[in-house]
Scaffold this motif. Structure first.
Motif, PDB file in Angstrom:
ATOM      1  N   TRP A   1       1.981   1.041   4.359  1.00 30.74           N
ATOM      2  CA  TRP A   1       1.472  -0.296   4.642  1.00 30.74           C
ATOM      3  C   TRP A   1       0.155  -0.200   5.401  1.00 30.74           C
ATOM      4  O   TRP A   1      -0.221   0.861   5.885  1.00 30.74           O
TER       5      TRP A   1
ATOM      6  N   GLY B   1      -2.932  -1.839  -4.181  1.00 30.73           N
ATOM      7  CA  GLY B   1      -2.520  -0.795  -3.253  1.00 30.73           C
ATOM      8  C   GLY B   1      -1.415  -1.236  -2.308  1.00 30.73           C
ATOM      9  O   GLY B   1      -0.667  -2.174  -2.597  1.00 30.73           O
ATOM     10  N   GLU B   2      -1.311  -0.551  -1.167  1.00 31.23           N
ATOM     11  CA  GLU B   2      -0.225  -0.790  -0.217  1.00 31.23           C
ATOM     12  C   GLU B   2      -0.315  -2.197   0.369  1.00 31.23           C
ATOM     13  O   GLU B   2      -1.407  -2.749   0.531  1.00 31.23           O
TER      14      GLU B   2
ATOM     15  N   PRO C   1       3.952  -1.430  -2.928  1.00 28.32           N
ATOM     16  CA  PRO C   1       2.535  -1.618  -3.262  1.00 28.32           C
ATOM     17  C   PRO C   1       2.342  -2.576  -4.429  1.00 28.32           C
ATOM     18  O   PRO C   1       3.217  -2.736  -5.277  1.00 28.32           O
TER      19      PRO C   1
END
Length: 508
Positions: free
Chosen positions: A150, A108-109, A104
């Motif tokens: 993801w 975020g991811e 990440p």
């Protein structure tokens, strides 16, 4: 801003346009961009040449490149998938691995960006209509889908293929062509080359109509899902209520046990009943294994919740176990269960608490899903299966196999529930052998056939989505599923041994 974006690039017009647009956007939005190419191992040196082209393109843009090579053909053989489905699966698995290894970022991811466009969406919806689908299938491909570690994004989903080609010309991009994209043996290519043009002769704007249908279906599916979430909150509670004692002999993951009111679930409309159970099953299994719990699995869970006696169990991918209690149906992720496996047996709950049908714990092969139409190898059992639809009126007649030397059966497509699978026997298996005139336990049938005891546990059984035995391969079909003489088209399944020959004798 701050996103980590992995662009999946094949070198074709769609993905090359995607990469070019993302690269230009970096001047306005500060995000990290990398490039990945996945060679499916199906095109020999051509795959390596295209990987080199994408790597060179990434270098020219100053971007980090990841090249991955996978074996789609081997994956198809192992998983009982069509080559097209297997290639898609291993591609996403490879992209997910690259994304997770990146990890990440501040936003975020990591995102994995793919080049699906509006025409791809129309083709997807049409294929699902042809194959038979529900509301979620009609919704087509989502623009964004979250997974474990993801996020999949499709930035070009509202852009037509023609607009993409115009962009390539305007920016002097030189995409590579993949000859497999015109091979009509693949379903998508056939729909693109044959079916859609035919529909366009009736409605020139059928692609837009299909995409509009997907948007409507997605909006309604999301509303239904919101209602299912509200009903789930009312029906479910964590842990085990007093007076119940599920999962004897198992080890539920702490905090994973969900108790769902059987009476409350039964009062729900059918569509909500399925969605509530699917939500819990998929949440416990996790995003990846959860996708293996298809329509048939959810329907079996519904039947179990309604009909199982206390202690009856089903097993699902991701190690999820469903067990019937007195007032509740319990679901939990259990340690030591298979992470990716079958939906278990226990159809009427008679086996009782702690009972098991055997295969999941005895090292027997997992069921293989048959490609229909297509060829599926089951190396673990030493057999291959070919399934094909034979249209009405071409002289096809029923040919019922009477012994191991006859390896073909014609089935009534209206009687079997798809998908078909090949598995080995389970405790309690029974069917209606052709010519017997009633139901017979599989164990007794093997004895009457003088099938050697050592071979019974590995004898292939063709079953449908409801886990009904359709054909004891090479020995006898179930009379309920045979195509009748003079009826419409048939589904022909042919079985061939790959290497070893079991050696069982024909039934008398």
């Amino acid at each position: 801003e701050g996103d980590r974006v992995l662009a999946a690039v094949s070198g074709g017009p769609d993905s090359l346009t995607l990469l070019h647009v993302l690269s230009r956007l970096r001047d306005e939005l500060p995000f990290d961009l990398r490039v990945a190419y996945v060679d499916h191992g199906l095109r020999g040196d051509r795959g390596a040449v295209e990987m080199a082209f994408v790597a060179e393109t990434a270098a020219e843009l100053g971007l980090e490149f990841h090249g991955e090579t996978v074996d789609a053909a081997a994956a198809a053989g192992r998983g009982g998938l069509s080559l097209e489905e297997a290639a898609r699966q291993v591609r996403y698995e490879a992209l997910a691995a690259v994304a997770r290894s990146w990890g990440p970022g501040p936003a975020g991811e990591p995102r994995v960006a793919v080049g699906h466009n509006l025409d791809d969406q129309a083709e997807t919806v049409l294929m699902r209509v042809i194959e038979g689908t529900g509301l979620d299938g009609l919704a087509g491909m989502p623009a964004l889908r979250r997974d474990e570690g993801w996020v999949l994004v499709r930035p070009l989903l509202t852009v037509t293929r023609e607009e993409i080609l115009d962009y390539c010309r305007a920016w002097s991009l030189e995409p590579r062509s993949d000859e497999t994209n015109t091979d009509e043996r693949f379903r998508r290519n056939f729909v693109r080359a044959r079916v859609l043009p035919l529909l366009e002769s009736y409605n020139p704007r059928v692609r837009e109509a299909l995409v509009r249908l997907a948007a409507i279906a997605r909006e309604e599916a999301e509303a239904l899902e919101e209602e299912a979430a509200r009903r789930e909150a009312r029906l479910c509670r964590p842990g085990v209520p007093e007076g119940e004692s599920p999962f004897a002999g198992l080890s539920p993951v702490p905090g994973s046990v969900v108790a769902m009111s059987r009476a409350g679930l039964k009062r729900l409309p059918g569509a909500l009943r399925k969605r509530v159970l699917r939500r819990v099953l998929r949440r416990l299994a996790g995003p990846e294994a959860g996708r293996d719990i298809g329509r048939a699995g959810v329907e079996r869970a519904v039947r179990a919740a309604e009909r199982f006696r206390v202690g009856g169990r089903l097993e699902f991918p991701g190690g999820v176990v469903l067990e019937a209690g007195y007032r509740y149906v319990f679901l939990a992720r259990c340690e030591g269960r298979r992470e990716r496996g079958r939906v278990g047996d226990g159809r009427d709950g008679r086996h009782g608490p702690g009972a098991s049908d055997g295969p999941a714990d005895s090292g027997r092969p997992e069921p293989a899903v048959l490609a229909v139409p297509g060829r599926t190898e089951v190396p673990a059992l030493g057999w291959s299966f070919t399934a094909e639809f034979i249209p009405a009126g071409d002289g096809t007649r029923r040919r019922a196999p009477r012994g191991p030397g006859r390896m073909e059966v014609d089935l009534d497509p209206d009687e079997v529930e798809m998908p078909l699978r090949v598995r080995t026997r389970r405790r309690g298996d029974a069917f209606r052998p052709l010519g017997v005139g009633g139901t017979k336990k599989l164990k007794d049938f093997f004895i009457s056939c003088k099938t050697p005891r050592a071979e019974r546990d590995r004898w292939p059984l063709l079953v449908d989505a409801s886990d009904r035995i359709v054909w004891v391969v090479g020995l006898r079909p179930d009379e309920r599923f045979l195509a009748r003489r003079g009826a419409g088209g048939v589904l022909r399944v042919t079985a061939e041994r790959l290497k070893t020959r079991p050696g069982g004798r024909a039934c008398r």
